[in-house]
Scaffold this motif. Sequence first.
Motif, PDB file in Angstrom:
ATOM      1  N   ARG A  41      10.651  -1.703 -14.685  1.00 30.03           N
ATOM      2  CA  ARG A  41      11.353  -1.339 -15.923  1.00 30.03           C
ATOM      3  C   ARG A  41      11.851  -2.634 -16.591  1.00 30.03           C
ATOM      4  O   ARG A  41      13.013  -2.979 -16.525  1.00 30.03           O
ATOM      5  N   MET A  42      10.929  -3.334 -17.236  1.00 30.61           N
ATOM      6  CA  MET A  42      11.246  -4.607 -17.883  1.00 30.61           C
ATOM      7  C   MET A  42      10.710  -4.639 -19.312  1.00 30.61           C
ATOM      8  O   MET A  42      10.347  -5.691 -19.835  1.00 30.61           O
ATOM      9  N   GLY A  43      10.665  -3.469 -19.939  1.00 32.17           N
ATOM     10  CA  GLY A  43      10.178  -3.399 -21.309  1.00 32.17           C
ATOM     11  C   GLY A  43       8.661  -3.307 -21.378  1.00 32.17           C
ATOM     12  O   GLY A  43       7.977  -3.044 -20.394  1.00 32.17           O
ATOM     13  N   ARG A  44       8.146  -3.562 -22.566  1.00 33.59           N
ATOM     14  CA  ARG A  44       6.705  -3.441 -22.811  1.00 33.59           C
ATOM     15  C   ARG A  44       5.942  -4.659 -22.294  1.00 33.59           C
ATOM     16  O   ARG A  44       6.476  -5.765 -22.220  1.00 33.59           O
ATOM     17  N   VAL A  45       4.671  -4.429 -21.984  1.00 32.44           N
ATOM     18  CA  VAL A  45       3.791  -5.510 -21.552  1.00 32.44           C
ATOM     19  C   VAL A  45       3.448  -6.387 -22.749  1.00 32.44           C
ATOM     20  O   VAL A  45       3.097  -5.888 -23.826  1.00 32.44           O
ATOM     21  N   GLN A  46       3.549  -7.699 -22.553  1.00 31.35           N
ATOM     22  CA  GLN A  46       3.135  -8.657 -23.572  1.00 31.35           C
ATOM     23  C   GLN A  46       1.746  -9.234 -23.278  1.00 31.35           C
ATOM     24  O   GLN A  46       0.942  -9.430 -24.182  1.00 31.35           O
ATOM     25  N   SER A  47       1.490  -9.500 -22.006  1.00 36.42           N
ATOM     26  CA  SER A  47       0.178 -10.023 -21.622  1.00 36.42           C
ATOM     27  C   SER A  47      -0.040  -9.815 -20.128  1.00 36.42           C
ATOM     28  O   SER A  47       0.915  -9.668 -19.356  1.00 36.42           O
ATOM     29  N   ILE A  48      -1.320  -9.812 -19.747  1.00 38.68           N
ATOM     30  CA  ILE A  48      -1.698  -9.678 -18.343  1.00 38.68           C
ATOM     31  C   ILE A  48      -2.720 -10.769 -18.023  1.00 38.68           C
ATOM     32  O   ILE A  48      -3.723 -10.921 -18.740  1.00 38.68           O
ATOM     33  N   SER A  49      -2.472 -11.515 -16.964  1.00 33.76           N
ATOM     34  CA  SER A  49      -3.444 -12.496 -16.475  1.00 33.76           C
ATOM     35  C   SER A  49      -3.752 -12.153 -15.021  1.00 33.76           C
ATOM     36  O   SER A  49      -3.253 -11.162 -14.480  1.00 33.76           O
ATOM     37  N   THR A  50      -4.563 -12.961 -14.389  1.00 35.62           N
ATOM     38  CA  THR A  50      -4.902 -12.703 -12.978  1.00 35.62           C
ATOM     39  C   THR A  50      -3.782 -13.101 -12.033  1.00 35.62           C
ATOM     40  O   THR A  50      -3.888 -12.861 -10.820  1.00 35.62           O
ATOM     41  N   SER A  51      -2.704 -13.681 -12.569  1.00 35.82           N
ATOM     42  CA  SER A  51      -1.610 -14.101 -11.697  1.00 35.82           C
ATOM     43  C   SER A  51      -0.264 -13.472 -12.033  1.00 35.82           C
ATOM     44  O   SER A  51       0.613 -13.396 -11.165  1.00 35.82           O
ATOM     45  N   GLU A  52      -0.095 -13.005 -13.294  1.00 31.00           N
ATOM     46  CA  GLU A  52       1.201 -12.435 -13.638  1.00 31.00           C
ATOM     47  C   GLU A  52       1.100 -11.445 -14.800  1.00 31.00           C
ATOM     48  O   GLU A  52       0.170 -11.495 -15.607  1.00 31.00           O
ATOM     49  N   ILE A  53       2.108 -10.569 -14.828  1.00 38.91           N
ATOM     50  CA  ILE A  53       2.290  -9.643 -15.940  1.00 38.91           C
ATOM     51  C   ILE A  53       3.516 -10.118 -16.704  1.00 38.91           C
ATOM     52  O   ILE A  53       4.610 -10.231 -16.133  1.00 38.91           O
ATOM     53  N   VAL A  54       3.348 -10.393 -17.977  1.00 40.79           N
ATOM     54  CA  VAL A  54       4.461 -10.825 -18.814  1.00 40.79           C
ATOM     55  C   VAL A  54       4.972  -9.617 -19.597  1.00 40.79           C
ATOM     56  O   VAL A  54       4.212  -8.961 -20.313  1.00 40.79           O
ATOM     57  N   LEU A  55       6.268  -9.342 -19.434  1.00 40.78           N
ATOM     58  CA  LEU A  55       6.893  -8.212 -20.106  1.00 40.78           C
ATOM     59  C   LEU A  55       8.027  -8.706 -20.997  1.00 40.78           C
ATOM     60  O   LEU A  55       8.370  -9.891 -20.986  1.00 40.78           O
ATOM     61  N   ASP A  56       8.600  -7.801 -21.768  1.00 41.06           N
ATOM     62  CA  ASP A  56       9.691  -8.176 -22.673  1.00 41.06           C
ATOM     63  C   ASP A  56      10.823  -8.882 -21.948  1.00 41.06           C
ATOM     64  O   ASP A  56      11.454  -9.792 -22.481  1.00 41.06           O
ATOM     65  N   GLN A  57      11.096  -8.448 -20.722  1.00 38.24           N
ATOM     66  CA  GLN A  57      12.299  -8.922 -20.032  1.00 38.24           C
ATOM     67  C   GLN A  57      11.997  -9.706 -18.751  1.00 38.24           C
ATOM     68  O   GLN A  57      12.834  -9.793 -17.855  1.00 38.24           O
ATOM     69  N   GLY A  58      10.801 -10.275 -18.665  1.00 33.27           N
ATOM     70  CA  GLY A  58      10.501 -11.071 -17.486  1.00 33.27           C
ATOM     71  C   GLY A  58       9.043 -10.981 -17.076  1.00 33.27           C
ATOM     72  O   GLY A  58       8.205 -10.454 -17.812  1.00 33.27           O
ATOM     73  N   THR A  59       8.738 -11.475 -15.889  1.00 32.80           N
ATOM     74  CA  THR A  59       7.364 -11.480 -15.390  1.00 32.80           C
ATOM     75  C   THR A  59       7.295 -10.854 -14.005  1.00 32.80           C
ATOM     76  O   THR A  59       8.280 -10.819 -13.262  1.00 32.80           O
ATOM     77  N   VAL A  60       6.106 -10.356 -13.675  1.00 29.99           N
ATOM     78  CA  VAL A  60       5.843  -9.757 -12.365  1.00 29.99           C
ATOM     79  C   VAL A  60       4.545 -10.369 -11.848  1.00 29.99           C
ATOM     80  O   VAL A  60       3.546 -10.417 -12.580  1.00 29.99           O
ATOM     81  N   PRO A  61       4.511 -10.849 -10.607  1.00 25.82           N
ATOM     82  CA  PRO A  61       3.273 -11.433 -10.078  1.00 25.82           C
ATOM     83  C   PRO A  61       2.214 -10.362  -9.836  1.00 25.82           C
ATOM     84  O   PRO A  61       2.517  -9.203  -9.552  1.00 25.82           O
ATOM     85  N   THR A  62       0.960 -10.778  -9.949  1.00 25.80           N
ATOM     86  CA  THR A  62      -0.156  -9.885  -9.652  1.00 25.80           C
ATOM     87  C   THR A  62      -1.308 -10.731  -9.141  1.00 25.80           C
ATOM     88  O   THR A  62      -1.161 -11.948  -8.934  1.00 25.80           O
ATOM     89  N   THR A  63      -2.461 -10.128  -8.924  1.00 28.41           N
ATOM     90  CA  THR A  63      -3.639 -10.866  -8.462  1.00 28.41           C
ATOM     91  C   THR A  63      -4.872 -10.385  -9.214  1.00 28.41           C
ATOM     92  O   THR A  63      -4.851  -9.324  -9.861  1.00 28.41           O
ATOM     93  N   ALA A  64      -5.942 -11.133  -9.080  1.00 21.52           N
ATOM     94  CA  ALA A  64      -7.209 -10.744  -9.705  1.00 21.52           C
ATOM     95  C   ALA A  64      -7.811  -9.527  -9.029  1.00 21.52           C
ATOM     96  O   ALA A  64      -8.727  -8.892  -9.576  1.00 21.52           O
ATOM     97  N   ASP A  65      -7.305  -9.185  -7.852  1.00 24.05           N
ATOM     98  CA  ASP A  65      -7.849  -8.042  -7.114  1.00 24.05           C
ATOM     99  C   ASP A  65      -7.125  -6.733  -7.439  1.00 24.05           C
ATOM    100  O   ASP A  65      -7.482  -5.678  -6.902  1.00 24.05           O
TER     101      ASP A  65
END
Length: 472
Positions: free
Chosen positions: A302-326
């Motif tokens: 719950r960090m607002g709307r998604v701004q961008s997604i890469s193979t390493s992180e999700i950027v949201l209105d209120q911060g980032t969340v790590p992710t992977t290419a898998d």
Amino acid sequence: MSTSTELTELTTDYLIVGTGAVGMAFADVLIAETDANVVMVDRFAKPGGHWNSAYPFVTLHQPSQFYGVSSRELSKGRIDEVGLNKGLSDLASGAEVSAYFDDVMRHTLLPTGRVSYFPMCDYRGNGEFEHKLSGERFHVTASTTVDCTYLNTTVPSTHTPNFDIGDGVQFMPLNDLPKLEHAPAGYVVVGGGKTGIDAILWLMEVGVDPDLITWIVSRDAWLLNRRNTQPGLEFFEHTIGAQANQFEAIANAESVVDMFDRLEACGYFLRLDADVRPTMFHGATISEMELDELRRVENIVRMGRVQSISTSEIVLDQGTVPTTADHLFIDCSASAITNLETKPIFEDGVITPQTVRGYQPVFSAAFIAHLEATRDSIDEKNRLSEVVPLPNADIDYMKLTSKFMVNQYNWGQDPEIRAWLLANRLDGFSQTVAAVSKDDDAKQAILKKLGDNAFPAVAKLEEFIAAHAAAQ
């Protein structure tokens, strides 16, 4: 493809643009109640509108009895015995709905000889349309144009996300979920609305561990309990009882926050997390069993709307969340309705169907067609069909409910409309109320509660709406 610039000229009483659920429900009543001729134009190969592009596991969210066209039943009349809708009326699948509308066109509308149907055509405006495959162009001279595309329903398969997606990111609409052949490292569902709910429930239904699901929810939503939408006397305490509880909660509320608290306490509203205050309301309907299943997903972002997604992180209105290419990202961010502006339904030479009863677009279209068939004055028709605005934020619930209650009151003052509602299958609650025995004290008490609180509820809603507007 033809390159001819010549137009084939057509003449008709009504040009209906769009053969989705709204266009079909409108045409069904118009053909049944008038001797009009109709031309129907649509961009899809078959009637049904957005159902042609729906995801494979979609079902109706409310009972099938309240969907489709007035003249033909969709429901099988069953109570589900298994699954997360157990104990409640059947919910038609997307395939069933598509087949139903095709059947209505082929066996109800076209056999009248008064309906001309043009699929696979792009409407250009001003009565002109063009066949997408042949290039043939048409011009229709119609007394009235019925624009059934105004609400602009969108579906995940044709949605373009409003955020950036980096190279290498596994990203798909939920339409493609059943095509998966290999399990990703995890599933990230983007979207907190009904589509996101459907994606998560399907994943768990086919065996995905809820710990492998990440759910990005930009806004929590107030949800409607499906048990309160059921047809028939056996559900009277839930359906009519929920309406009575709703009016009582509104009438006694001391503030907007207090109103929502009371609506939740009486069982009218549900929410995903008792510790998170919803700010969204789209009228989504859910069963209590489905809600319990959703609560098994603990990784909710719950960090607002998604701004961008890469193979390493999700950027949201209120911060980032790590992710992977898998990880696999599932796009459920499309809004079902993209046009929330309202306009008069009846204008000179133009009808623009919109909702006149909350959460029921097909009933609304059928009712609007009935007004067109039976009333002459544009002013009278608009008075009897005040637009019930589609909700987005939680505060919109008040406008929706107030407008619907005013419409319902006006319809109740008109004997002809009361009789039509009682006879129309899409208005199941009129039949339910009419079937109550005078000797059934429990049900009569619910009806009294409903009546006693209706006017105070409308007054309180108008008070809250005015105070909210003044504060903006």
